[in-house]
Design an enzyme around this catalytic site. Structure first.
Site, mmCIF file in Angstrom:
data_model
loop_
_atom_site.group_PDB
_atom_site.id
_atom_site.type_symbol
_atom_site.label_atom_id
_atom_site.label_comp_id
_atom_site.label_asym_id
_atom_site.label_seq_id
_atom_site.Cartn_x
_atom_site.Cartn_y
_atom_site.Cartn_z
ATOM 1 C CG HIS A 138 -1.589 -1.296 1.503
ATOM 2 N ND1 HIS A 138 -1.848 -2.902 1.111
ATOM 3 C CD2 HIS A 138 -3.117 -1.060 0.393
ATOM 4 C CE1 HIS A 138 -2.425 -2.931 1.942
ATOM 5 N NE2 HIS A 138 -3.392 -2.562 1.415
ATOM 6 N N GLY A 140 -3.462 -4.821 11.431
ATOM 7 C CA GLY A 140 -3.975 -5.017 9.697
ATOM 8 C C GLY A 140 -5.583 -5.641 9.086
ATOM 9 C CG ASN A 180 -5.632 8.551 3.074
ATOM 10 O OD1 ASN A 180 -7.011 7.727 2.802
ATOM 11 N ND2 ASN A 180 -4.688 7.648 3.192
ATOM 12 C CB SER A 220 -22.686 -12.103 36.301
ATOM 13 O OG SER A 220 -24.066 -11.913 36.894
ATOM 14 C CD GLU A 241 -19.417 -7.415 25.433
ATOM 15 O OE1 GLU A 241 -19.040 -6.249 24.073
ATOM 16 O OE2 GLU A 241 -20.193 -7.664 26.297
ATOM 17 C CG PHE A 249 -21.656 -11.203 26.178
ATOM 18 C CD1 PHE A 249 -22.874 -11.511 25.144
ATOM 19 C CD2 PHE A 249 -22.550 -11.490 27.326
ATOM 20 C CE1 PHE A 249 -24.267 -11.394 25.427
ATOM 21 C CE2 PHE A 249 -23.681 -11.169 27.540
ATOM 22 C CZ PHE A 249 -24.337 -11.206 26.346
ATOM 23 C CG ASP A 300 -30.325 -14.229 31.499
ATOM 24 O OD1 ASP A 300 -31.615 -13.883 31.997
ATOM 25 O OD2 ASP A 300 -29.331 -14.272 32.999
#
Lengths: 640, 640
Positions: free
Chosen positions: B37, B124, B186, B361, B382, B407, B439
């Site tokens: 690049h 990256g 840019n 928890s 997270e 999660f 839940d």
């Protein structure tokens, strides 16, 4: 049961009564269940009472009406409030509310899912409902062009999720004035105060900077709430999403828990529940519905901001015919994806595409040029990309979302929740594995097959040539659940004649004969290595069967077991993926599940951390190229 | 080779020459490699030239010096620029730069990785370098308390990633004035203009709203850049992170490509490269280093904002002794995690903990109370939690990060990149599987074992009782790479006596005898079901071996093969996870890899989408409870 009103001129006095009912019912259901989040429901009860009785346009007898507003609880743990609303509009019974909540086999789950016909998407993983709402709003504004609004109740804790800001960024970029988010700033998260507490001005500053209109209100003043909704709705003709920032009190209405720590996610014990219900004026049975949506025809087509300018080469009428690739001619499967998607889009107006700012690599840009109105650029926001695809799917569109295969890892929680939502999503990941070469490990998907196989009800495809890719893209359009296709960076020779069928769950046996001594199994790039290995083995006098396992999940158990029987149980699987959970695991799982015992499986996979190099160098380094496959086959044929 | 300066009083004329060299070298390396690049490097060359020659405090001979500033390329695709910098400071040779870039077996990979001693973290995958930098800055400000600065070069495309905003939110919350991000605006992404283009004011507004100081500059005016860095550095004593927003031109310095579309990620062909180098004044060999860091002692301990208030029950001196649990006594493994982490923290001052706003928890809050200065609340973010853990690991801290197991899917890309970075991360996911009950599916990790097993070099642990959990938490502190522990919501009886050893890669055989007819394998909650199943089978006169596979990866191949031999190849595996990639797959993989053929494996797993219910109801519904395990064992023992 008292039906107080069926229009949206419910008086605020009645709304106050309704709000008390919503609180009481949130307490009753959660206390009865022994779990749930009453205090998180009580903070938003006034907001919902005003919304449902005076602003939400919804035909509760016809939840599939395209004219209905949408109501998404991004704070899914406030399910007691949502279900209390469902009772209040008369679609959930008192008995179901009290005895069905969080119970086995019942539909009032701990967090809302579309098991309920009035729920669009599953929530409960925070920071997803608003991004999903962006997708619904995109459909409403640009595809259906209907006047429905998308109302999303957000919690303040979830504002810490980056996905919320991806959502506001895209909502403002796409001028989604039909999206009205309501932020319930009750100050308290699960284990303490939130980052910003009651600093509603800070939320407003952030949201405005991200291009939203904001309205700061007292979330317990019914008149103020009502005015805010009027104002929000009056700007639906504008070009900004709205965020109503409501300062609220967690546990509002029950003085023992108001604004108290340590009452998150806890039902009140029965004695406390009794006191709370007494303080709130007792149990009520109001049934109150707001107005139905008015009949409407789709509005004019709006050009959206990510529309690509027409290019000289753009066909005005893309062909509905699937692309044709000659056998032997080199084509990248990612290119075939783009070609096939254009043909699919020409055949099916429900097909839409999204990409994460790499459409010139995934070839989604071919679709973007052919059908600019059905392509949504999501920039580098993979979570929002999947959420928008989910929201579009809610509205019946066939969403194809693409990025580099590696970057779907960014959105795994959204993919997982898509499965819980029961939506059909088509995901296409390009540039998989070490084959990509020089870019290095950050860009190399080596976990994607494992990740996608583990999603409930998923389909995982990995074609090796243009013809099979095109056929499988068409198949994905008809595949329920989460389907994933892995495409390849490099160009490889076409293997199949146009018109050949590639059923999901099938495979292709490319080489076979009566004297086969070993079976080589590959998919994508490693299939080409298997074919070359078979040639190397032929030179040694070893006949090898070669199977294209283009359907990794479901996998073709019949072809695999036949190979075990026919080639003395000698199987080599080569994959451009880590050894866990990919093609080799799928083959092993299938053979064992089918009761096969008499086989020896050599699994070639990427077992070390790659660096840069050419694709060929890295396939050789990883031990998954033709030479290593042939070596493994020779080893197997040496033993009986 | 000309060494122009070894202090930070390099004149701006020389800096201009250096900037040209960085551009020329970015072009030369990428043209030589045939990929890379260059244009994304050229836009930021002036920024880096000023930074490296006049502001970065770095002892290039001692990259491990704790006093060094940190330089993170969040826009990792600008690796040609980074490597050109390394040549300019004299640590990478001309030969390596030109002939080593993106080549097989070389260390100048397509995107930077810590294979290079001057690189902290692999980048990256966009939107990760800044969050990682937050972790380094946390260490600098609160743990090491050293005056180093963390400079992060960001691209404008990656500002669309929500993780960037998680990072700025946490950077301002934690008052990380030692974090200086430089945004290279840019205007152009990979396939076109970015969302915000050159609207630097919009970026500034967003960043300010998120609590950062912002400085908008012309990114090609060396004097302006220099002043911006002076200003940023002068505020390090303050309480806000700085974002320097530099308007730049992609491809700056080569008129043929400046600000042009379609030059992303493309090296110039040799003839173009020649013209570019000529326009830039030819090849140079400047070696320019800025100042070394000054010697410094750790500053005073700062209380950080997430410090929990002391509670009456808080021990002033937490015990270094591991917690003791009695056999038969019920304890949740998540509670044992908290207990063990406190003891570990008392023994090892390098242990730090982070959590995603669910520490009450996961029981990370026990550590937070015992060692408030070593606990970092990440709220519901997270991705940033894993990135902060990564940054802390870069500085030598032993990071434990916890949230609900489900999660961690939110942060899979960060976990994957942590493996590429080669950092040691300890991840602990609670509330796994259908066992959590009411839940519902959004909170049930059912893909976590598959996801974590597929990470390169990972360790996956799933203990069933308090004693084994405590031992394995201690083991994790010494485990390299990504280690993951799955903990359970409910409390289950202790199985092991205090002091028993639980090596990573081991297992425990809890029931065995000379007449064993079948082996039952479980981990975590399903181990308890296996034990109960063994009792049921005893009543039928069937002796069953029971194995606790607490180490899912690596797995105890010896115990598994012995079980195959001893129990006539009859194996039942039960897991609270989807059938793909979890414990059953690990057992199957290990047995096949070990050359076992004569076994029949029945895999019980969660095969349908769960709803709410009690844990017991859902384990039964899924078919992974004792009754189903016993049934499966009976079936196996019926056939020979």
């Amino acid at each position: 049961m008292t039906t107080t009103g069926l229009t949206n001129d419910v008086s605020l006095d009645v709304v106050a009564d309704l709000a008390a009912q919503l609180r009481v019912d949130s307490i009753r259901s959660s206390t009865s269940a022994g779990s749930g989040h009453p205090t998180s429901s009580m903070s938003a009860a006034d907001l919902l009472a005003v919304l449902v009785s005076r602003h939400l346009r919804y035909d509760w007898e016809d939840p599939r009406s395209p004219l209905n507003d949408h109501l998404i609880f991004s704070k899914g743990h406030a399910s007691p409030l949502l279900y209390a609303v469902f009772k209040a509009v008369g679609v959930v019974s008192e008995d179901e509310l009290i005895n069905g909540y969080r119970r086995f086999g019942q539909r009032l789950e701990g967090h809302p899912t579309p098991v309920l016909p009035w729920v669009d998407v599953a929530t409960g993983s925070l920071g997803q409902g608003l991004p999903d709402g962006v997708g619904v709003a995109l459909a409403g504004r640009y595809l259906e062009r209907l006047p429905y609004r998308v109302w999303v109740l957000c919690g303040d804790s979830e504002m810490a999720e980056g996905s919320i800001w991806e959502a506001l960024d895209k909502a403002s970029y796409y001028k989604l004035s039909n999206l009205i988010a309501i932020l319930d700033v009750n100050r308290l998260g699960q284990r303490g105060a939130t980052d910003l507490g009651w600093d509603t001005a800070a939320y407003a500053e952030r949201a405005m900077a991200f291009g939203a209109r904001t309205i700061e209100i007292d979330g317990h003043d019914l008149s103020v709430i009502d005015h805010a909704f009027v104002e929000a709705a009056s700007h639906v003709a504008g070009d900004k999403p709205t965020l109503i920032i409501a300062k609220t009190i967690k546990g509002k209405g029950f003085s023992e828990v108001e604004n108290a720590l340590d009452w998150h996610g806890k039902p009140f014990p029965p004695d406390m529940a009794d006191r709370a219900i007494a303080e709130l004026g007792g149990v009520r049975s109001l049934v109150i519905r707001g107005a139905h949506p008015q009949p409407a025809e789709p509005g004019p087509v709006l050009q959206h901001p990510s529309t690509l300018p027409q290019q000289p080469g753009d066909a005005p009428q893309p062909s509905k015919e699937p692309p044709i690739y000659k056998t032997g001619e080199k084509v990248a499967t990612r290119k075939a994806y783009g070609d096939a998607l254009v043909a699919l889009g020409a055949r099916d107006p429900k097909v839409v595409a999204l990409d994460g700012e790499v459409s010139n690599s995934t070839y989604a840009y071919e679709f973007a040029r052919a059908f600019p109105e059905r392509y949504f650029e999501m920039f580098i926001a993979e979570q929002q990309m999947i959420a928008a695809a989910t929201g579009l799917a809610v509205r019946g569109y066939k969403s194809f979302a693409s990025t580099f295969a590696a970057f779907f890892t960014r959105a795994y929680d959204f993919i997982r929740m898509g499965a819980v939502s029961g939506v059909d999503l088509r995901l296409v990941g390009s540039h998989a594995g070490v084959e990509i070469g020089a870019d290095g490990p950050s860009q190399m998907a080596l976990e994607d097959l494992a990740m996608m196989r583990a999603v409930h009800g998923s389909t995982v495809l990995y074609p090796a040539d243009g013809t099979s890719t095109a056929a499988l893209v068409a198949a994905m359009a008809e595949t329920p659940g989460i389907s994933y296709m892995r495409t390849t960076r490099g160009s490889y020779p076409g293997l199949y004649a146009h018109g050949e069928a590639f059923p999901v769950g099938g495979s292709k046996t490319l080489r076979s004969g009566p004297t086969d001594q070993v079976t080589l199994i590959g998919a994508g790039v490693t299939l080409h290595e298997c074919l070359r290995a078979a040639d190397l083995l032929t030179a040694d006098g070893i006949a090898a069967r070669v199977i294209d396992c283009y359907s990794v999940k479901p996998i073709d158990v019949g072809a695999l077991t036949a190979a075990v029987v026919d080639t003395a149980g000698r199987i080599v699987v080569a994959e451009d993926h880590h050894p866990e959970g990919g093609l080799g695991a799928a083959v092993a799982d299938a053979l064992l599940e089918a009761g096969q015992r008499d086989f020896r499986l050599t699994r070639l996979a990427v077992r070390e951390m790659p660096g840069s190099g050419t694709g060929a160098e890295l396939l050789a380094w990883a031990g998954v190229d033709a030479e290593h496959i042939a070596d493994a086959a020779r080893q197997l044929t040496k033993s009986p």
